[in-house]
Design a protein around this motif. Structure first.
Motif, PDB file in Angstrom:
ATOM      1  N   GLN A 131       0.943  -0.956  -0.129  1.00 52.78           N
ATOM      2  CA  GLN A 131      -0.022   0.064  -0.044  1.00 52.78           C
ATOM      3  C   GLN A 131       0.865   1.190   0.060  1.00 52.78           C
ATOM      4  OE1 GLN A 131      -1.966  -1.263   3.747  1.00 52.78           O
ATOM      5  NE2 GLN A 131      -4.160  -0.430   2.584  1.00 52.78           N
ATOM      6  N   ARG A 132       2.149   0.966   0.781  1.00 43.28           N
ATOM      7  CA  ARG A 132       2.959   2.234   0.773  1.00 43.28           C
ATOM      8  C   ARG A 132       4.411   1.491   0.439  1.00 43.28           C
ATOM      9  NH1 ARG A 132       5.129   5.042   5.886  1.00 43.28           N
ATOM     10  NH2 ARG A 132       3.778   3.527   6.592  1.00 43.28           N
ATOM     11  N   VAL A 133       5.140   2.327  -0.396  1.00 42.31           N
ATOM     12  CA  VAL A 133       6.474   2.088  -0.801  1.00 42.31           C
ATOM     13  C   VAL A 133       7.568   3.165   0.009  1.00 42.31           C
ATOM     14  CG1 VAL A 133       8.193   1.788  -2.723  1.00 42.31           C
ATOM     15  CG2 VAL A 133       5.891   0.844  -3.020  1.00 42.31           C
ATOM     16  N   VAL A 134       8.547   2.477   0.493  1.00 44.82           N
ATOM     17  CA  VAL A 134       9.265   3.373   1.349  1.00 44.82           C
ATOM     18  C   VAL A 134      10.682   3.244   0.883  1.00 44.82           C
ATOM     19  CG1 VAL A 134      10.411   3.814   3.549  1.00 44.82           C
ATOM     20  CG2 VAL A 134       8.143   3.454   3.505  1.00 44.82           C
ATOM     21  N   ARG A 177      18.472   5.903   5.221  1.00 42.14           N
ATOM     22  CA  ARG A 177      17.515   6.957   5.790  1.00 42.14           C
ATOM     23  C   ARG A 177      16.340   6.927   4.642  1.00 42.14           C
ATOM     24  NH1 ARG A 177      22.502   9.840   5.331  1.00 42.14           N
ATOM     25  NH2 ARG A 177      23.427  10.312   7.216  1.00 42.14           N
ATOM     26  N   VAL A 178      15.008   7.029   5.165  1.00 42.46           N
ATOM     27  CA  VAL A 178      13.965   7.118   4.440  1.00 42.46           C
ATOM     28  C   VAL A 178      14.191   8.495   3.567  1.00 42.46           C
ATOM     29  CG1 VAL A 178      11.553   7.417   4.465  1.00 42.46           C
ATOM     30  CG2 VAL A 178      12.794   5.843   6.175  1.00 42.46           C
ATOM     31  N   VAL A 179      14.286   8.395   2.314  1.00 41.19           N
ATOM     32  CA  VAL A 179      14.309   9.529   1.512  1.00 41.19           C
ATOM     33  C   VAL A 179      13.023   9.755   0.541  1.00 41.19           C
ATOM     34  CG1 VAL A 179      16.872   9.266   1.246  1.00 41.19           C
ATOM     35  CG2 VAL A 179      15.444   8.171  -0.473  1.00 41.19           C
ATOM     36  N   ARG A 180      12.081   8.765   0.657  1.00 41.01           N
ATOM     37  CA  ARG A 180      10.999   9.050  -0.410  1.00 41.01           C
ATOM     38  C   ARG A 180       9.987   7.948   0.050  1.00 41.01           C
ATOM     39  NH1 ARG A 180       9.826  11.192  -5.668  1.00 41.01           N
ATOM     40  NH2 ARG A 180       7.493  11.505  -5.693  1.00 41.01           N
ATOM     41  N   GLU A 181       8.750   8.508   0.136  1.00 40.07           N
ATOM     42  CA  GLU A 181       7.740   7.442   0.141  1.00 40.07           C
ATOM     43  C   GLU A 181       6.468   7.415  -0.955  1.00 40.07           C
ATOM     44  OE1 GLU A 181       5.756   7.551   3.998  1.00 40.07           O
ATOM     45  OE2 GLU A 181       7.780   7.475   5.237  1.00 40.07           O
ATOM     46  N   TRP A 182       5.811   6.589  -1.210  1.00 37.36           N
ATOM     47  CA  TRP A 182       4.809   6.548  -2.222  1.00 37.36           C
ATOM     48  C   TRP A 182       3.669   5.883  -1.742  1.00 37.36           C
ATOM     49  CZ3 TRP A 182       9.910   5.690  -3.494  1.00 37.36           C
ATOM     50  CH2 TRP A 182      10.520   6.703  -4.326  1.00 37.36           C
ATOM     51  N   ASP A 183       2.353   6.381  -1.816  1.00 38.55           N
ATOM     52  CA  ASP A 183       1.137   5.669  -1.720  1.00 38.55           C
ATOM     53  C   ASP A 183       0.863   5.094  -2.976  1.00 38.55           C
ATOM     54  OD1 ASP A 183      -1.456   4.771  -1.298  1.00 38.55           O
ATOM     55  OD2 ASP A 183      -1.936   6.615  -0.392  1.00 38.55           O
ATOM     56  N   THR A 184       0.489   3.735  -3.084  1.00 34.70           N
ATOM     57  CA  THR A 184       0.337   2.960  -4.420  1.00 34.70           C
ATOM     58  C   THR A 184      -1.254   3.081  -4.456  1.00 34.70           C
ATOM     59  OG1 THR A 184       0.135   1.009  -3.179  1.00 34.70           O
ATOM     60  CG2 THR A 184       2.354   1.589  -3.807  1.00 34.70           C
ATOM     61  N   THR A 185      -1.910   3.256  -3.670  1.00 41.52           N
ATOM     62  CA  THR A 185      -3.238   2.938  -3.849  1.00 41.52           C
ATOM     63  C   THR A 185      -3.905   4.225  -4.936  1.00 41.52           C
ATOM     64  OG1 THR A 185      -3.948   4.521  -1.953  1.00 41.52           O
ATOM     65  CG2 THR A 185      -3.751   2.097  -1.544  1.00 41.52           C
ATOM     66  N   GLY A 186      -4.493   3.764  -5.854  1.00 37.81           N
ATOM     67  CA  GLY A 186      -5.237   4.629  -6.905  1.00 37.81           C
ATOM     68  C   GLY A 186      -4.390   5.012  -7.631  1.00 37.81           C
ATOM     69  N   ASP A 187      -2.991   4.832  -7.845  1.00 39.33           N
ATOM     70  CA  ASP A 187      -2.206   5.548  -9.011  1.00 39.33           C
ATOM     71  C   ASP A 187      -1.949   4.356 -10.022  1.00 39.33           C
ATOM     72  OD1 ASP A 187      -1.650   7.567  -7.262  1.00 39.33           O
ATOM     73  OD2 ASP A 187       0.291   7.045  -6.483  1.00 39.33           O
ATOM     74  N   ASP A 188      -1.778   4.856 -11.104  1.00 41.69           N
ATOM     75  CA  ASP A 188      -1.230   3.966 -12.399  1.00 41.69           C
ATOM     76  C   ASP A 188       0.081   3.260 -12.154  1.00 41.69           C
ATOM     77  OD1 ASP A 188       0.552   4.138 -15.221  1.00 41.69           O
ATOM     78  OD2 ASP A 188      -1.685   3.537 -15.440  1.00 41.69           O
ATOM     79  N   GLU A 189      -0.059   1.973 -12.229  1.00 44.68           N
ATOM     80  CA  GLU A 189       1.135   1.096 -11.694  1.00 44.68           C
ATOM     81  C   GLU A 189       2.364   1.389 -12.576  1.00 44.68           C
ATOM     82  OE1 GLU A 189       1.701  -3.516 -12.511  1.00 44.68           O
ATOM     83  OE2 GLU A 189       0.402  -3.183 -10.778  1.00 44.68           O
ATOM     84  N   ALA A 190       2.031   1.449 -13.827  1.00 47.31           N
ATOM     85  CA  ALA A 190       3.404   1.586 -14.724  1.00 47.31           C
ATOM     86  C   ALA A 190       4.077   2.929 -14.545  1.00 47.31           C
ATOM     87  CB  ALA A 190       2.806   1.426 -16.151  1.00 47.31           C
ATOM     88  N   GLU A 191       3.324   3.852 -14.335  1.00 46.78           N
ATOM     89  CA  GLU A 191       3.698   5.057 -14.207  1.00 46.78           C
ATOM     90  C   GLU A 191       4.488   5.261 -12.768  1.00 46.78           C
ATOM     91  OE1 GLU A 191       2.173   9.848 -13.409  1.00 46.78           O
ATOM     92  OE2 GLU A 191       0.969   8.493 -14.548  1.00 46.78           O
ATOM     93  N   LEU A 192       3.955   4.593 -11.592  1.00 43.35           N
ATOM     94  CA  LEU A 192       4.401   4.608 -10.487  1.00 43.35           C
ATOM     95  C   LEU A 192       5.880   3.886 -10.431  1.00 43.35           C
ATOM     96  CD1 LEU A 192       4.053   5.520  -7.333  1.00 43.35           C
ATOM     97  CD2 LEU A 192       2.778   3.313  -7.151  1.00 43.35           C
TER      98      LEU A 192
END
Length: 262
Positions: free
Chosen positions: A218-221, A229-244
């Motif tokens: 649901q979330r990529v860290v 260190r945590v440099v970026r996070e993405w919420d995967t719900t509702g996004d275009d998979e290929a673009e993400l």
């Protein structure tokens, strides 16, 4: 074969399954000190599926070991609101002399669950991972994918308290499908999502595979190269998979390139 996985939110607003605050981990002393993690802040909600992504050597496995209590942070804090987190590795690490059922029973036995209830729970968990009828087999009689299913059932058993609560818990997974062929890996990814939805278990899944991270979590860290260190996070719900996948891959390449140039 490609498994099509949907990410359905299962996140509770109540507390966190685990919270890491300013976690630092260093190995060695003096000039030989190696800092694996430095200032990691991360919160995983109950029932949330989080994929931890990063280049090799960035501290992903170290972070899991700290959460599991297999090692202690040099500084910072880790707070768990669920007891007995379970860990699943690349290798199934089953006891070769025990049947599949007995392997799944083992953590329940260690937790003091009586024979009848633990056998019933082991049978239920093997059914959950679609291994009905295979409980009498020993690890050498099972395929690699089947052994990982048994390991998943055993890990789920490890998250259960002596009261036998069927929901909640925390499962830590360290590249559990990396050694499997592509078809088996796709099948088990889909099975894992199904099991996650049915059990309500929070999962922290370590991988270096961007596609796997985006499809499962649901979330990529994203962790930086060492020190992690945590440099970026993405919420995967509702996004275009290929673009993400493209966005995450691009950012991961930047992290790796920046480390190589340093």
């Amino acid at each position: 074969m490609t498994a099509t996985l949907e990410n359905t939110p299962a996140v509770s607003d109540v507390d966190a399954a685990v919270t890491l605050s300013g976690v630092r981990k260093a190995f060695g002393h003096g000039a030989s000190t190696v800092v694996a993690l430095d200032g990691v802040d991360l919160r995983v909600a109950p029932g949330e599926f989080v994929c931890l992504l990063g280049a090799s050597g960035c501290g992903k496995s170290t972070l899991l070991n700290l959460v599991a209590g297999l090692d202690a942070p040099t500084s910072g804090s880790i707070e768990l609101t669920t007891s007995r987190p379970a860990v699943m590795f690349q290798e199934a690490a089953l006891m070769p002399w025990l049947t599949a059922t007995r392997n799944v029973e083992l953590p329940l036995r260690l937790a003091g669950v009586k024979r009848g209830p633990r056998r019933e729970k082991a049978d239920e968990l093997l059914s959950l991972v679609r291994l009905d009828g295979a409980g009498h087999k020993r690890p050498h009689e099972l395929s690699g994918g089947m052994r990982q299913r048994v390991a998943l059932a055993r890990a789920l058993a490890s998250t259960l308290g002596s009261a036998g609560d069927d929901r909640g818990g925390l499962l830590l997974m360290d590249e559990p499908f990396a050694a499997l062929d592509a078809i088996t890996r796709d099948v088990l990814q889909a099975e894992l999502v199904r099991v996650w939805r049915e059990t309500g278990t929070a999962i922290v899944f370590v991988t270096h595979d961007v596609r796997e991270a985006v499809r499962l979590g649901q979330r990529v860290v994203l962790l930086s190269s060492r020190p992690g260190r945590v440099v970026r996070e993405w919420d995967t719900t509702g996004d275009d998979e290929a673009e993400l996948i493209g966005d995450v891959t691009s950012r991961l390449r930047e992290v790796i390139s920046g480390h190589a140039a340093a």
